[in-house]
Scaffold this active site. Structure first.
Site, mmCIF file in Angstrom:
data_model
loop_
_atom_site.group_PDB
_atom_site.id
_atom_site.type_symbol
_atom_site.label_atom_id
_atom_site.label_comp_id
_atom_site.label_asym_id
_atom_site.label_seq_id
_atom_site.Cartn_x
_atom_site.Cartn_y
_atom_site.Cartn_z
ATOM 1 N N THR A 122 91.611 20.475 30.607
ATOM 2 C CA THR A 122 90.930 19.268 31.730
ATOM 3 C C THR A 122 89.564 18.566 30.900
ATOM 4 O O THR A 122 88.539 19.236 30.450
ATOM 5 C CB THR A 122 90.164 20.564 32.645
ATOM 6 N N LEU A 153 99.049 25.015 37.387
ATOM 7 C CA LEU A 153 98.966 25.876 37.904
ATOM 8 C C LEU A 153 97.808 27.066 38.481
ATOM 9 O O LEU A 153 96.772 27.343 37.193
ATOM 10 C CB LEU A 153 99.997 26.169 36.482
ATOM 11 N N GLY A 274 86.063 32.662 41.095
ATOM 12 C CA GLY A 274 85.770 33.096 39.779
ATOM 13 C C GLY A 274 87.065 32.407 38.582
ATOM 14 O O GLY A 274 86.877 31.665 39.201
ATOM 15 N N CYS A 277 88.456 28.922 35.097
ATOM 16 C CA CYS A 277 88.081 27.071 35.640
ATOM 17 C C CYS A 277 87.324 26.644 36.799
ATOM 18 O O CYS A 277 86.910 25.564 37.064
ATOM 19 C CB CYS A 277 89.854 26.902 36.412
HETATM 20 N N1 LIG Z 1 93.784 28.590 32.506
HETATM 21 C C1 LIG Z 1 94.110 28.013 33.815
HETATM 22 O O1 LIG Z 1 94.777 27.838 35.089
HETATM 23 C C2 LIG Z 1 94.062 26.612 33.405
HETATM 24 C C3 LIG Z 1 93.616 25.976 33.062
HETATM 25 N N2 LIG Z 1 93.437 24.838 32.147
HETATM 26 C C4 LIG Z 1 92.693 23.840 31.728
HETATM 27 O O2 LIG Z 1 93.799 24.224 30.772
HETATM 28 C C5 LIG Z 1 92.899 24.134 29.136
HETATM 29 C C6 LIG Z 1 93.336 25.298 28.704
HETATM 30 O O3 LIG Z 1 92.898 26.602 29.656
HETATM 31 P P1 LIG Z 1 93.920 27.983 28.717
HETATM 32 O O4 LIG Z 1 95.053 27.623 28.416
HETATM 33 O O5 LIG Z 1 93.319 28.346 30.006
HETATM 34 O O6 LIG Z 1 92.661 27.748 27.455
HETATM 35 P P2 LIG Z 1 93.039 29.222 26.557
HETATM 36 O O7 LIG Z 1 91.265 29.772 26.386
HETATM 37 O O8 LIG Z 1 93.148 30.699 26.996
HETATM 38 O O9 LIG Z 1 93.403 28.671 25.402
HETATM 39 C C7 LIG Z 1 93.679 28.187 24.636
HETATM 40 C C8 LIG Z 1 93.910 28.328 23.516
HETATM 41 O O10 LIG Z 1 93.880 26.680 22.238
HETATM 42 C C9 LIG Z 1 93.380 27.283 21.424
HETATM 43 N N3 LIG Z 1 92.336 26.665 20.007
HETATM 44 C C10 LIG Z 1 91.863 25.914 20.158
HETATM 45 N N4 LIG Z 1 91.492 24.774 18.696
HETATM 46 C C11 LIG Z 1 93.082 24.644 19.029
HETATM 47 C C12 LIG Z 1 93.346 23.572 17.211
HETATM 48 N N5 LIG Z 1 92.765 22.612 17.414
HETATM 49 N N6 LIG Z 1 94.613 24.025 17.501
HETATM 50 C C13 LIG Z 1 95.038 24.527 17.705
HETATM 51 N N7 LIG Z 1 95.104 25.572 18.639
HETATM 52 C C14 LIG Z 1 93.350 25.277 19.145
HETATM 53 C C15 LIG Z 1 92.480 28.564 20.794
HETATM 54 O O11 LIG Z 1 92.003 29.612 20.557
HETATM 55 C C16 LIG Z 1 93.345 29.225 22.391
HETATM 56 O O12 LIG Z 1 94.512 30.089 22.003
HETATM 57 C C17 LIG Z 1 91.331 24.124 30.023
HETATM 58 O O13 LIG Z 1 90.719 22.352 29.954
HETATM 59 C C18 LIG Z 1 91.495 24.525 31.123
HETATM 60 O O14 LIG Z 1 90.519 23.831 31.625
HETATM 61 C C19 LIG Z 1 93.973 23.555 33.605
HETATM 62 C C20 LIG Z 1 95.189 24.165 34.553
HETATM 63 C C21 LIG Z 1 94.468 25.813 34.515
HETATM 64 O O1 LIG Z 2 92.484 24.244 36.866
HETATM 65 C C1 LIG Z 2 92.635 25.545 37.080
HETATM 66 O O2 LIG Z 2 92.365 26.221 35.702
HETATM 67 C C2 LIG Z 2 93.430 26.099 37.813
HETATM 68 O O3 LIG Z 2 91.773 26.522 38.485
HETATM 69 C C3 LIG Z 2 92.641 27.569 39.734
HETATM 70 O O4 LIG Z 2 93.097 28.962 39.518
HETATM 71 P P1 LIG Z 2 93.546 29.877 39.071
HETATM 72 O O5 LIG Z 2 91.591 29.658 38.859
HETATM 73 O O6 LIG Z 2 94.203 30.486 38.422
HETATM 74 O O7 LIG Z 2 92.539 30.706 40.409
HETATM 75 P P2 LIG Z 2 92.941 30.162 41.695
HETATM 76 O O8 LIG Z 2 93.957 31.518 42.359
HETATM 77 O O9 LIG Z 2 92.813 29.284 42.267
HETATM 78 O O10 LIG Z 2 91.232 31.555 42.627
HETATM 79 C C4 LIG Z 2 90.135 31.466 41.775
HETATM 80 C C5 LIG Z 2 89.149 32.308 41.830
HETATM 81 O O11 LIG Z 2 88.749 31.500 43.758
HETATM 82 C C6 LIG Z 2 89.446 33.074 44.046
HETATM 83 N N1 LIG Z 2 89.715 33.369 45.931
HETATM 84 C C7 LIG Z 2 91.014 31.727 45.918
HETATM 85 C C8 LIG Z 2 91.354 31.836 47.147
HETATM 86 C C9 LIG Z 2 90.272 31.762 48.904
HETATM 87 O O12 LIG Z 2 90.618 31.985 49.666
HETATM 88 N N2 LIG Z 2 89.137 32.343 48.261
HETATM 89 C C10 LIG Z 2 88.891 33.020 47.232
HETATM 90 O O13 LIG Z 2 87.518 33.806 47.196
HETATM 91 C C11 LIG Z 2 90.061 33.955 43.769
HETATM 92 O O14 LIG Z 2 89.297 35.181 44.108
HETATM 93 C C12 LIG Z 2 89.728 33.724 42.728
HETATM 94 O O15 LIG Z 2 88.612 34.145 41.998
HETATM 95 C C13 LIG Z 2 93.451 26.523 40.278
HETATM 96 O O16 LIG Z 2 94.126 27.392 41.868
HETATM 97 C C14 LIG Z 2 94.579 25.454 39.929
HETATM 98 O O17 LIG Z 2 95.336 24.652 40.715
HETATM 99 C C15 LIG Z 2 93.787 24.882 38.942
HETATM 100 O O18 LIG Z 2 95.394 24.690 38.594
#
Ligand SMILES: NC(=O)C1=CN([C@@H]2O[C@H](COP(=O)(O)OP(=O)(O)OC[C@H]3O[C@@H](n4cnc5c(N)ncnc54)[C@H](O)[C@@H]3O)[C@@H](O)[C@H]2O)C=CC1
Ligand SMILES: O=C(O)[C@H]1O[C@H](OP(=O)(O)OP(=O)(O)OC[C@H]2O[C@@H](n3ccc(=O)[nH]c3=O)[C@H](O)[C@@H]2O)[C@H](O)[C@@H](O)[C@@H]1O
Length: 458
Positions: A122, A153, A274, A277
């Site tokens: 992102t 996701l 929390g 993201c």
């Molecule tokens: N966690 C989620 O549910 C979601 C996250 N995003 C976005 O996706 C991105 C990734 O998020 P997460 O998967 O949660 O991150 P994460 O923090 O869980 O994992 C990132 C990984 O990238 C690795 N890394 C960092 N620099 C690197 C490099 N130069 N080469 C190779 N590996 C490297 C780190 O060691 C770490 O394992 C963020 O921008 C986040 O905002 C988008 C949608 C959902």
């Molecule tokens: O960009 C991201 O990382 C992701 O952020 C969220 O996903 P996530 O953070 O995994 O979790 P959610 O299920 O969305 O919940 C986020 C927070 O909102 C809270 N929440 C959710 C729904 C609700 O009705 N009320 C509420 O307090 C949850 O307890 C949690 O703390 C979005 O739902 C995903 O679509 C997005 O890809």
């Protein structure tokens, strides 16, 4: 296709594992050697339901390495899925992304095969353009294309969301989005056998494949998260009004959510959002608007409401106990939501620190996040081996994360071990009946005592 995924966090690993399941040849790269070592041995670096099993279904299609060189040289497409955490000022930290991009471009100079660079992290609007400029400056414009492919996701449901998305968004030129359409073909036409126990959801219709320009794709990701965060802060404000006027936010949410223009999801009142993201992305969008000369007032209010919402539990606790010093408090749930051990921006951490600072004796429990939490909490916090141990002799229990283990708790047993049967439910998730005789307080639902619900103004 030959796929390289850079970053093996929640997004990268889910992307890699699901594309391997769909029979692509996947190499996952991470700079964290320990993570790579663990993954190579089949050990998951974090908890995400089904991910471990999915990787084991296609062991010949996925491998892990800390060296991007070979992986990039061989790839048709390279995903960037590295973290973009918030800087102090709220701006996203793009250091990890640009370090991965620079390294990849270095290898691409030595490669003649066409490659699509796909950004899944992102990022602020214009980041894809910056990557594209670097590609052009390196003289690679004729064989390297750059697209934005934002990820939607949810943690805890990552595989479900990946296999059954509502939409796949691709921002970039036509030829590059054609490559992604082929890459995602099995998901777009649902021509795979479900790897999930739940199977394909009833009534599921094929996902939309949305082709847009790169900047719109980048902004849409922030807009989606900000909108969902806004729904949560809105219903939390309504809950706070409910507490004052004697209404039940669960009923109010049910009524407004029945209107399809509003929709029922993300109207669960509680102690706020929390995770890694929503907090980071709302601040990032505020920063982006601000630095482009726009004061996004609505978003500022969403963030402000969320910051104070978690402490409502502490106010409710003071109202009941008067003084917290010496009181024993049970905390149920540490992760930012059920289904994950992620503690990033989890309300549990500041709440527990506040309780300890006020002199309370705190016992905590979480089904999966206790190991990670130990490093973040004061030494005096007791990590309980089970729910009843956490509740034992407690003057009050705080429900912070609505794990099914807690919401299906036997209320009679809970009461029998507590010193005072007082539960403050930060997620309005417990099903408390008339006969439970529990002192039960939710968020925006008044207080349930033996005389039914009592509201602040009564
Ligand atoms: N966690 C989620 O549910 C979601 C996250 N995003 C976005 O996706 C991105 C990734 O998020 P997460 O998967 O949660 O991150 P994460 O923090 O869980 O994992 C990132 C990984 O990238 C690795 N890394 C960092 N620099 C690197 C490099 N130069 N080469 C190779 N590996 C490297 C780190 O060691 C770490 O394992 C963020 O921008 C986040 O905002 C988008 C949608 C959902
Ligand atoms: O960009 C991201 O990382 C992701 O952020 C969220 O996903 P996530 O953070 O995994 O979790 P959610 O299920 O969305 O919940 C986020 C927070 O909102 C809270 N929440 C959710 C729904 C609700 O009705 N009320 C509420 O307090 C949850 O307890 C949690 O703390 C979005 O739902 C995903 O679509 C997005 O890809």
């Amino acid at each position: 296709m030959k796929v390289t995924v850079i970053g093996t966090g929640y997004v990268g690993l889910t992307t890699g594992a699901s594309l391997a399941y769909l029979n692509h040849e996947v190499t996952c790269v991470d700079t964290d050697d320990r993570k790579v070592e663990q993954l190579s041995q089949g050990i998951m670096p974090f908890y995400e339901p089904g991910l471990h099993e999915l990787i084991h279904m296609r062991p010949d299609h996925i491998r892990f390495t800390s060296s991007a060189w070979e992986a990039v040289m061989d790839a048709d497409v390279v995903f960037f899925a590295v973290g973009t955490p918030a800087n102090e000022d709220g701006s996203p930290n793009l250091t990890f992304l640009f370090s991965a991009v620079e390294e990849t471009i270095g290898y691409l100079r030595m490669k003649s095969k066409p490659t699509v660079l796909i950004n899944k992290s992102t990022v602020p609007v214009g980041t894809g353009d910056q990557i594209d400029r670097k590609v052009k400056e390196a003289g690679l414009a004729n064989r390297v294309m750059v697209v934005s492919n934002p990820e939607f996701l949810r943690q805890g449901r990552a595989l479900f969301d990946t296999f059954y998305p509502e939409r796949i968004v691709v921002g970039g030129e036509q030829a590059a989005s054609d490559v992604l359409e082929t890459l995602y073909a099995a998901v777009l036409n649902q021509s795979f056998e479900s790897p999930l126990l739940t199977g394909r959801p009833d009534g599921y219709s094929l996902p939309d494949y949305i082709r847009v320009d790169r900047r719109s794709a980048e902004l849409a990701k922030y807009a989606a998260n900000a909108f969902l965060a806004m729904k949560i802060s809105f219903i939390n404000e309504i809950a706070n009004v409910c507490d004052r006027v004697g209404a039940d936010v669960r009923q109010v949410a049910g009524i407004i959510g029945a209107d399809p223009r509003i929709g029922p999801s993300f109207l669960q009142a509680g102690i706020g959002y929390g995770g890694s993201c929503f907090p980071k992305d709302t601040r990032a969008l505020q920063f982006i608007a601000d630095t482009n000369g726009y004061d996004f007032k609505l978003l500022s209010a969403v963030i402000e409401v969320n910051q104070s919402q978690k402490f409502i539990m502490i106010h409710k606790l003071y109202e009941q106990l008067g003084e917290l010093a010496g009181k024993q408090i049970a905390v149920l749930g540490l992760s930012f939501k059920p289904g994950t051990d992620d503690l990033r921006e989890a309300p549990s951490i500041p709440l527990i620190r506040t309780l300890v600072a006020a002199g309370a004796k705190v016992r905590v429990h979480d089904p999966v996040a206790m190991r990670k939490a130990a490093a973040l909490l004061p030494d005096s916090v007791h990590f309980a081996g089970g729910i009843l141990e956490a509740l034992s002799q407690a003057d009050a229990a705080l429900l912070i994360t609505e794990w099914p283990e807690y919401t299906s708790m036997d209320i009679g047993k809970l009461k029998s071990v507590m010193r005072r049967p007082l539960v403050i439910d930060g997620r309005n998730a417990l099903n408390v009946s008339e006969h439970d005789e529990l002192e039960y307080i939710g968020i925006g639902i008044g207080m349930k005592g033996t005389a039914g619900y009592v509201y602040a103004n009564e």
